[in-house]
Motif scaffolding. Structure first.
Motif, PDB file in Angstrom:
ATOM      1  N   HIS A   1       0.920  -1.082   0.100  1.00 20.49           N
ATOM      2  CA  HIS A   1       0.282  -0.067  -0.022  1.00 20.49           C
ATOM      3  C   HIS A   1       0.882   1.316  -0.022  1.00 20.49           C
ATOM      4  N   SER A   2       1.964   1.312   0.898  1.00 17.62           N
ATOM      5  CA  SER A   2       2.694   2.478   0.860  1.00 17.62           C
ATOM      6  C   SER A   2       3.620   2.771  -0.514  1.00 17.62           C
ATOM      7  N   ARG A   3       4.079   1.566  -1.095  1.00 17.70           N
ATOM      8  CA  ARG A   3       4.822   1.573  -2.348  1.00 17.70           C
ATOM      9  C   ARG A   3       3.747   2.267  -3.582  1.00 17.70           C
ATOM     10  N   LYS A   4       2.457   1.568  -3.553  1.00 18.94           N
ATOM     11  CA  LYS A   4       1.705   2.213  -4.287  1.00 18.94           C
ATOM     12  C   LYS A   4       1.400   3.774  -4.536  1.00 18.94           C
ATOM     13  N   LEU A   5       0.867   4.133  -3.137  1.00 25.69           N
ATOM     14  CA  LEU A   5       0.580   5.506  -2.942  1.00 25.69           C
ATOM     15  C   LEU A   5       1.934   6.431  -3.099  1.00 25.69           C
ATOM     16  N   VAL A   6       2.966   6.085  -2.880  1.00 32.06           N
ATOM     17  CA  VAL A   6       4.366   6.766  -3.288  1.00 32.06           C
ATOM     18  C   VAL A   6       4.505   6.914  -4.758  1.00 32.06           C
ATOM     19  N   LEU A   7       4.408   5.844  -5.351  1.00 33.65           N
ATOM     20  CA  LEU A   7       4.128   6.039  -6.892  1.00 33.65           C
ATOM     21  C   LEU A   7       3.195   6.576  -7.669  1.00 33.65           C
ATOM     22  N   GLU A   8       2.145   6.659  -6.995  1.00 30.17           N
ATOM     23  CA  GLU A   8       0.943   7.470  -7.312  1.00 30.17           C
ATOM     24  C   GLU A   8       1.367   8.890  -7.251  1.00 30.17           C
ATOM     25  N   LEU A   9       1.882   9.415  -5.918  1.00 25.37           N
ATOM     26  CA  LEU A   9       2.168  10.918  -5.747  1.00 25.37           C
ATOM     27  C   LEU A   9       3.314  11.403  -6.745  1.00 25.37           C
ATOM     28  N   LEU A  10       4.310  10.493  -6.872  1.00 29.13           N
ATOM     29  CA  LEU A  10       5.322  10.840  -7.907  1.00 29.13           C
ATOM     30  C   LEU A  10       4.909  11.105  -9.111  1.00 29.13           C
ATOM     31  N   GLY A  11       4.063  10.138  -9.697  1.00 26.10           N
ATOM     32  CA  GLY A  11       3.539  10.168 -10.942  1.00 26.10           C
ATOM     33  C   GLY A  11       2.442  11.006 -11.366  1.00 26.10           C
ATOM     34  N   SER A  12       1.875  11.715 -10.577  1.00 20.95           N
ATOM     35  CA  SER A  12       0.744  12.605 -10.489  1.00 20.95           C
ATOM     36  C   SER A  12       1.547  13.922 -10.523  1.00 20.95           C
ATOM     37  N   ALA A  13       2.732  14.079  -9.882  1.00 17.76           N
ATOM     38  CA  ALA A  13       3.522  15.230  -9.651  1.00 17.76           C
ATOM     39  C   ALA A  13       4.623  15.561 -10.570  1.00 17.76           C
ATOM     40  N   SER A  14       5.113  14.415 -11.333  1.00 13.50           N
ATOM     41  CA  SER A  14       6.121  14.390 -12.109  1.00 13.50           C
ATOM     42  C   SER A  14       6.081  13.667 -13.247  1.00 13.50           C
ATOM     43  N   ASP A  15       6.823  13.966 -14.515  1.00 14.06           N
ATOM     44  CA  ASP A  15       6.634  13.282 -15.495  1.00 14.06           C
ATOM     45  C   ASP A  15       7.813  12.200 -15.471  1.00 14.06           C
ATOM     46  N   LEU A  16       7.351  10.992 -15.395  1.00 14.66           N
ATOM     47  CA  LEU A  16       8.100   9.657 -15.179  1.00 14.66           C
ATOM     48  C   LEU A  16       8.218   8.918 -16.298  1.00 14.66           C
ATOM     49  N   SER A  17       7.860   9.749 -17.763  1.00 14.61           N
ATOM     50  CA  SER A  17       8.035   8.991 -18.976  1.00 14.61           C
ATOM     51  C   SER A  17       9.324   8.334 -19.198  1.00 14.61           C
ATOM     52  N   THR A  18      10.457   8.934 -18.798  1.00 15.66           N
ATOM     53  CA  THR A  18      11.681   8.298 -19.205  1.00 15.66           C
ATOM     54  C   THR A  18      12.436   7.781 -17.828  1.00 15.66           C
ATOM     55  N   THR A  19      11.588   7.471 -16.942  1.00 12.98           N
ATOM     56  CA  THR A  19      12.182   6.853 -15.748  1.00 12.98           C
ATOM     57  C   THR A  19      12.263   5.107 -15.947  1.00 12.98           C
ATOM     58  N   PRO A  20      13.428   4.595 -15.757  1.00 16.02           N
ATOM     59  CA  PRO A  20      13.340   3.083 -16.077  1.00 16.02           C
ATOM     60  C   PRO A  20      12.495   2.210 -15.186  1.00 16.02           C
ATOM     61  N   HIS A  21      11.926   1.527 -15.718  1.00 21.17           N
ATOM     62  CA  HIS A  21      11.257   0.368 -14.818  1.00 21.17           C
ATOM     63  C   HIS A  21       9.973   0.718 -14.248  1.00 21.17           C
ATOM     64  N   VAL A  22       9.677   2.063 -14.108  1.00 20.33           N
ATOM     65  CA  VAL A  22       8.399   2.440 -13.368  1.00 20.33           C
ATOM     66  C   VAL A  22       7.159   2.135 -13.626  1.00 20.33           C
ATOM     67  N   ASP A  23       6.931   1.754 -15.169  1.00 17.57           N
ATOM     68  CA  ASP A  23       5.952   1.478 -15.570  1.00 17.57           C
ATOM     69  C   ASP A  23       5.454  -0.110 -14.948  1.00 17.57           C
ATOM     70  N   GLU A  24       6.450  -0.746 -15.049  1.00 21.75           N
ATOM     71  CA  GLU A  24       6.246  -2.354 -14.425  1.00 21.75           C
ATOM     72  C   GLU A  24       6.169  -2.293 -12.998  1.00 21.75           C
ATOM     73  N   TRP A  25       6.818  -1.219 -12.171  1.00 19.11           N
ATOM     74  CA  TRP A  25       6.268  -1.277 -10.820  1.00 19.11           C
ATOM     75  C   TRP A  25       4.906  -0.607 -10.517  1.00 19.11           C
ATOM     76  N   MET A  26       4.483   0.324 -11.550  1.00 20.88           N
ATOM     77  CA  MET A  26       3.214   0.770 -11.320  1.00 20.88           C
ATOM     78  C   MET A  26       2.049  -0.459 -11.440  1.00 20.88           C
ATOM     79  N   SER A  27       2.283  -1.080 -12.527  1.00 22.80           N
ATOM     80  CA  SER A  27       1.800  -2.218 -12.898  1.00 22.80           C
ATOM     81  C   SER A  27       1.579  -3.280 -11.658  1.00 22.80           C
ATOM     82  N   ALA A  28       2.501  -3.673 -11.105  1.00 22.79           N
ATOM     83  CA  ALA A  28       2.951  -4.514 -10.185  1.00 22.79           C
ATOM     84  C   ALA A  28       2.211  -4.441  -9.050  1.00 22.79           C
ATOM     85  N   CYS A  29       1.866  -2.910  -8.624  1.00 23.58           N
ATOM     86  CA  CYS A  29       1.270  -2.653  -7.366  1.00 23.58           C
ATOM     87  C   CYS A  29      -0.063  -1.779  -7.547  1.00 23.58           C
TER      88      CYS A  29
END
Length: 307
Positions: A92-120
């Protein structure tokens, strides 16, 4: 006569990691233990050549007996420690942190972030569409905040700073991991050209008094680019090719060689696409550079393909 003990083996510490017993050297972190066990823990602010900054909070894990979740990148293992990396609390913590980072910043060129988002199951869009880009972030005074409109997600979106021919600062992708500040500061370069300005959500990486980069103390070593995890800092050539849609990492080859500008012997890894050097990095395991270079090694390769 003083006897200096060098390279003595460290005693092993045994802990339980997700129900399995793991033994790692004393002084290792929980992240080290996870890596040794083949478990992949998401992390953004961790760098293998820097001291942990504990800023991104993506790598948090649960330790039995601890009141709060702990950052695996910096928490040292202890005998008998029981760690859970996939508990409901951790996920739950990982999901919320990734959501907050993704809503505030452009993570389009961040390696692996899409798979992390999908996993949680993270969904940054649930906070609403991003607010319009701002071109005055460097002018904001500490502690002053605009009242949110309740319809859009607060964001650090802003125009990219293209003010020199070597590298670009696309700070709309910045997650405030502090790695560039540490690399520029006392951990490597000791130039101190950049630091954190502002407070709270208005915090940003800035030069002194927001001075344009060519007029700042920057020596263009590019070590900040080397450690940036999101692409907020990138080579000018990479930025241009991404803009015109021709950047293709899968088509690139990497060749490690020795820099010829001086006698230090720095290792250079040349990234080549379509028979053109598009950027230069350095192996982090190199005992000479540890991933760091000077302006010549990092950017002085244009003459190779000067037409």
């Amino acid at each position: 006569m003083t006897i200096v003990e060098i390279g003595l083996p460290k005693r092993l510490v045994e802990l339980t990691l997700d129900g399995e017993s793991v033994r790692v050297p004393e002084g290792a972190t929980i992240l080290d233990a996870c890596t040794a066990k083949g478990k992949s823990i998401p992390t953004l602010c961790y760098g293998d050549t820097l001291k942990p900054a504990n800023a991104c909070r993506v790598c948090m894990v649960e330790v039995e007996g601890a009141r709060t979740l702990v950052p695996s990148c910096s928490r040292k293992v202890e005998p008998g420690m029981v760690v859970h990396t996939e508990s409901e609390r951790t996920k739950h913590s990982r999901k919320l942190v990734l959501e907050l980072l993704g809503s505030a910043s452009d993570l389009s060129t961040t390696p692996h972030v899409d798979e992390w988002m999908s996993a949680c199951g993270a969904d940054p869009s649930r906070f609403g569409p991003p607010a319009p880009p701002s071109d005055d972030r460097d002018d904001r005074r500490a502690g002053e905040h605009e009242e949110p409109d309740g319809q859009t997600a607060a964001t650090v979106r802003q125009p990219a700073k293209v003010d020199n021919p070597l590298y670009v600062r696309d700070l709309g992708k910045c997650i405030m991991c502090y790695k560039c500040v540490d690399a520029c500061g006392d951990q490597w370069q000791n130039t101190f050209a950049i630091s954190v300005a502002g407070r709270g959500f208005d915090s940003r990486i800035s030069t002194e008094f927001s001075t344009p980069l060519p007029e700042s103390a920057c020596v263009y070593c590019g070590n900040c680019i080397e450690v940036c995890p999101t692409g907020a800092l990138s080579f000018r050539r990479e930025y241009d090719k991404r803009e015109d849609g021709t950047w293709d990492e899968e088509a690139q080859t990497q060749t490690t060689t020795i820099c010829t500008f001086c006698g230090v012997g720095c290792n250079l890894t040349l990234h080549v696409q379509d028979n053109e050097i598009v950027k230069v990095t350095s192996p982090h395991e190199s005992t000479v550079t540890h991933g760091n270079l000077c302006i010549k090694g990092r950017f002085g390769w244009q003459h190779v393909q000067n037409r």
